[in-house]
Design a protein around this motif. Structure first.
Motif, mmCIF file in Angstrom:
data_model
loop_
_atom_site.group_PDB
_atom_site.id
_atom_site.type_symbol
_atom_site.label_atom_id
_atom_site.label_comp_id
_atom_site.label_asym_id
_atom_site.label_seq_id
_atom_site.Cartn_x
_atom_site.Cartn_y
_atom_site.Cartn_z
ATOM 1 N N THR A 33 -4.288 3.382 3.021
ATOM 2 C CA THR A 33 -3.982 3.576 1.593
ATOM 3 C C THR A 33 -5.237 3.414 0.740
ATOM 4 N N VAL A 34 -6.401 3.713 1.284
ATOM 5 C CA VAL A 34 -7.658 3.586 0.550
ATOM 6 C C VAL A 34 -7.575 4.440 -0.713
ATOM 7 N N GLY A 35 -7.962 3.841 -1.845
ATOM 8 C CA GLY A 35 -7.946 4.559 -3.113
ATOM 9 C C GLY A 35 -6.601 4.515 -3.827
ATOM 10 N N LYS A 36 -5.603 3.913 -3.214
ATOM 11 C CA LYS A 36 -4.285 3.800 -3.841
ATOM 12 C C LYS A 36 -4.086 2.374 -4.339
ATOM 13 N N ASN A 119 -4.577 -0.092 -0.661
ATOM 14 C CA ASN A 119 -6.005 0.090 -0.913
ATOM 15 C C ASN A 119 -6.874 -0.421 0.235
ATOM 16 N N HIS A 120 -6.407 -0.205 1.475
ATOM 17 C CA HIS A 120 -7.154 -0.591 2.677
ATOM 18 C C HIS A 120 -6.937 0.437 3.776
#
Length: 170
Positions: A33-36, A119-120
């Motif tokens: 979910t990088v960038g979320k 976000n990771h």
């Protein structure tokens, strides 16, 4: 409250996490979910309730297959989504015990305990021994009463000691 996985039906989860119980530990396979937003991927326990001005202790053991952060919160179930506690913990492959003492600024019979994984990159997180326990109001040292200092989680006890009949702070 006990580990969510021990309850019938297991924990509540959102997004594309998958959960299993292995050797008594809740294992959460998170999606990338990088960038979320951090709340994009989460696991939680809903509708357990907290009482306004009640002190609590949140404890859990956690680790991950890669070093990563996890956000944990106890919050209102509805807007304004106020948090009684909101902490970010750094996880590694070594299981660590985390403890947070807090006083709930609100009462909510539908409060939620959430572990935020967004976000990771994808990873596996292990949670165990999750507890949210109300703490007793301190009254030690021969005190007859205790009062909580406003806007803090610390306690200041004003005592009347029976033997001396004079006020003191202990």
């Amino acid at each position: 409250m006990t580990t969510a996985a021990a309850r019938p039906g297991g924990p509540t989860r959102l997004a594309s996490t998958s959960t299993t119980v292995n050797a008594g530990q809740l294992r959460i396979r998170t999606s990338a979910t990088v960038g979320k937003p951090v709340w994009e991927d989460l696991v939680g326990h809903f509708e357990f309730g907290v009482t306004a001005t009640q002190p609590y202790r949140l404890q859990f053991d956690a680790s991950a297959d890669v070093s990563r952060d996890v956000r944990v919160s106890v919050s209102r179930a509805d807007t304004p989504f106020t948090s009684a506690v909101d902490q970010t913990v750094a996880l590694t492959s070594t299981t660590r015990r985390f403890t947070f003492d807090f006083t709930s600024p609100f009462g909510d019979p539908k409060a939620v305990l959430l572990f935020h994984f967004g976000n990771h990159a994808a990873s596996t997180v292990r949670l165990d021994n999750i507890s949210l326990t109300p703490l007793a109001t301190p009254t030690g040292c021969g005190c007859r009463s205790a009062t909580r200092a406003p806007w803090t989680t610390s306690w200041r006890r004003r005592c009347t000691r029976p033997s001396t009949r004079r006020r003191s702070t202990c």
